[in-house]
Design a protein around this motif. Structure first.
Motif, PDB file in Angstrom:
ATOM      1  N   LEU A 214       9.194  10.426   2.235  1.00 29.13           N
ATOM      2  CA  LEU A 214       8.328  10.484   3.179  1.00 29.13           C
ATOM      3  C   LEU A 214       8.088  12.028   3.634  1.00 29.13           C
ATOM      4  CD1 LEU A 214       6.719   8.945   5.195  1.00 29.13           C
ATOM      5  CD2 LEU A 214       8.764   8.886   6.808  1.00 29.13           C
ATOM      6  N   ASP A 215       9.037  12.816   3.469  1.00 29.97           N
ATOM      7  CA  ASP A 215       8.794  14.150   4.210  1.00 29.97           C
ATOM      8  C   ASP A 215       8.082  14.955   2.978  1.00 29.97           C
ATOM      9  OD1 ASP A 215      10.256  13.794   6.370  1.00 29.97           O
ATOM     10  OD2 ASP A 215      12.150  14.541   5.619  1.00 29.97           O
TER      11      ASP A 215
ATOM     12  N   ILE B 246       0.018   7.284   7.005  1.00 34.46           N
ATOM     13  CA  ILE B 246      -0.206   7.992   5.429  1.00 34.46           C
ATOM     14  C   ILE B 246      -1.078   6.812   4.932  1.00 34.46           C
ATOM     15  CG2 ILE B 246       0.926   8.473   3.458  1.00 34.46           C
ATOM     16  CD1 ILE B 246       3.277   9.856   5.385  1.00 34.46           C
ATOM     17  N   VAL B 247      -0.816   5.668   4.753  1.00 32.52           N
ATOM     18  CA  VAL B 247      -1.593   4.773   4.231  1.00 32.52           C
ATOM     19  C   VAL B 247      -2.912   4.924   4.664  1.00 32.52           C
ATOM     20  CG1 VAL B 247      -1.891   2.362   4.042  1.00 32.52           C
ATOM     21  CG2 VAL B 247       0.329   3.177   3.414  1.00 32.52           C
TER      22      VAL B 247
ATOM     23  N   ALA C 215      -9.392   8.511   2.678  1.00 29.30           N
ATOM     24  CA  ALA C 215      -9.742   9.360   1.434  1.00 29.30           C
ATOM     25  C   ALA C 215     -10.144   8.676  -0.086  1.00 29.30           C
ATOM     26  CB  ALA C 215      -8.505  10.400   1.109  1.00 29.30           C
ATOM     27  N   GLU C 216     -10.093   7.207   0.094  1.00 26.50           N
ATOM     28  CA  GLU C 216     -10.271   6.472  -1.047  1.00 26.50           C
ATOM     29  C   GLU C 216      -9.418   7.107  -2.148  1.00 26.50           C
ATOM     30  OE1 GLU C 216     -14.451   6.658  -1.736  1.00 26.50           O
ATOM     31  OE2 GLU C 216     -15.007   5.853   0.294  1.00 26.50           O
ATOM     32  N   PHE C 217      -8.066   7.443  -1.855  1.00 29.55           N
ATOM     33  CA  PHE C 217      -7.114   7.548  -2.791  1.00 29.55           C
ATOM     34  C   PHE C 217      -6.687   6.290  -3.295  1.00 29.55           C
ATOM     35  CE2 PHE C 217      -2.751   8.917  -4.047  1.00 29.55           C
ATOM     36  CZ  PHE C 217      -2.869   9.693  -5.000  1.00 29.55           C
ATOM     37  N   ILE C 218      -6.434   5.180  -2.332  1.00 30.56           N
ATOM     38  CA  ILE C 218      -6.044   3.996  -2.634  1.00 30.56           C
ATOM     39  C   ILE C 218      -6.969   2.906  -2.064  1.00 30.56           C
ATOM     40  CG2 ILE C 218      -3.648   4.499  -2.744  1.00 30.56           C
ATOM     41  CD1 ILE C 218      -3.255   3.234  -0.007  1.00 30.56           C
TER      42      ILE C 218
ATOM     43  N   ARG D  18       0.752  -1.101  -0.064  1.00 26.49           N
ATOM     44  CA  ARG D  18       0.019  -0.124  -0.056  1.00 26.49           C
ATOM     45  C   ARG D  18       0.819   1.300   0.022  1.00 26.49           C
ATOM     46  NH1 ARG D  18      -4.791  -1.742   4.027  1.00 26.49           N
ATOM     47  NH2 ARG D  18      -6.112  -2.689   2.439  1.00 26.49           N
ATOM     48  N   TRP D  19       1.832   1.281   0.771  1.00 26.06           N
ATOM     49  CA  TRP D  19       2.857   2.326   0.797  1.00 26.06           C
ATOM     50  C   TRP D  19       3.390   2.541  -0.603  1.00 26.06           C
ATOM     51  CZ3 TRP D  19       4.143   6.656   2.855  1.00 26.06           C
ATOM     52  CH2 TRP D  19       5.224   7.197   2.656  1.00 26.06           C
TER      53      TRP D  19
END
Length: 118
Positions: free
Chosen positions: A30-31, A107-108, A114-117, A10-11
Motif C-alpha cells: 500500500l505504501d 486508490i481504486v 484515470a482509466e488504468f483499470i 479491483r484492488w
C-alpha cells in the motif's frame, strides 16, 4: 457481487498491474502504491527523491486520494511545482484496518478515474 468483493478484486488488479509495471512483478504494498501516486501527481517522473521528499510525495498522494471524499482541497503549486492542499475536514479516527480499506478504496477510485483499470 458485494461491494467488498468488488473492491478486493479491483484492488488486486491495481496491485498486479502496478507491480508488473514498476516492480518487475514483486508485489507492491500500500505504501509503495501511495508513493507512486505522489510521484505521478508531482509530475517529476524521472527524478530521484531523498527520504524526506518521499514522505512529502506520500502526503501529496494521500491529499489527492482523499480530496474526492471532502477531506482535502487543492490550494496551490509552490515555486518548485509541488502541489499543496488545505484541510477541509478532519479525518475521523479510524482503526488501522479501516484506514487501510479507505485508502484502498480511494486508490481504486483514482485508477478507475484515470482509466488504468475498469
Amino acid at each position: 457481487m458485494s461491494r467488498d468483493e468488488e473492491l478486493k478484486q479491483r484492488w488486486e488488479l491495481v496491485v498486479s498491474k502496478l507491480s508488473k509495471q514498476f516492480a518487475d512483478g514483486d508485489i507492491l504494498d500500500l505504501d509503495a502504491i501511495i508513493y507512486l501516486i505522489g510521484v505521478q501527481e508531482l509530475g517529476q517522473l524521472n527524478r530521484k527523491f531523498k527520504k524526506d521528499h518521499k514522505l512529502d510525495l506520500m502526503h501529496i498522494a494521500i491529499c489527492r486520494l482523499l480530496e474526492p471524499y471532502g477531506y482535502y482541497e487543492f490550494d496551490y503549486y509552490d515555486d518548485d511545482k509541488w502541489p499543496h492542499y488545505k484541510v477541509k475536514e478532519q479525518l475521523p479516527n479510524l482503526k488501522a484496518g479501516e484506514q487501510s480499506v479507505l485508502m484502498k478504496e480511494a486508490i481504486v477510485n483514482y485508477f478507475l478515474e484515470a482509466e488504468f483499470i475498469e
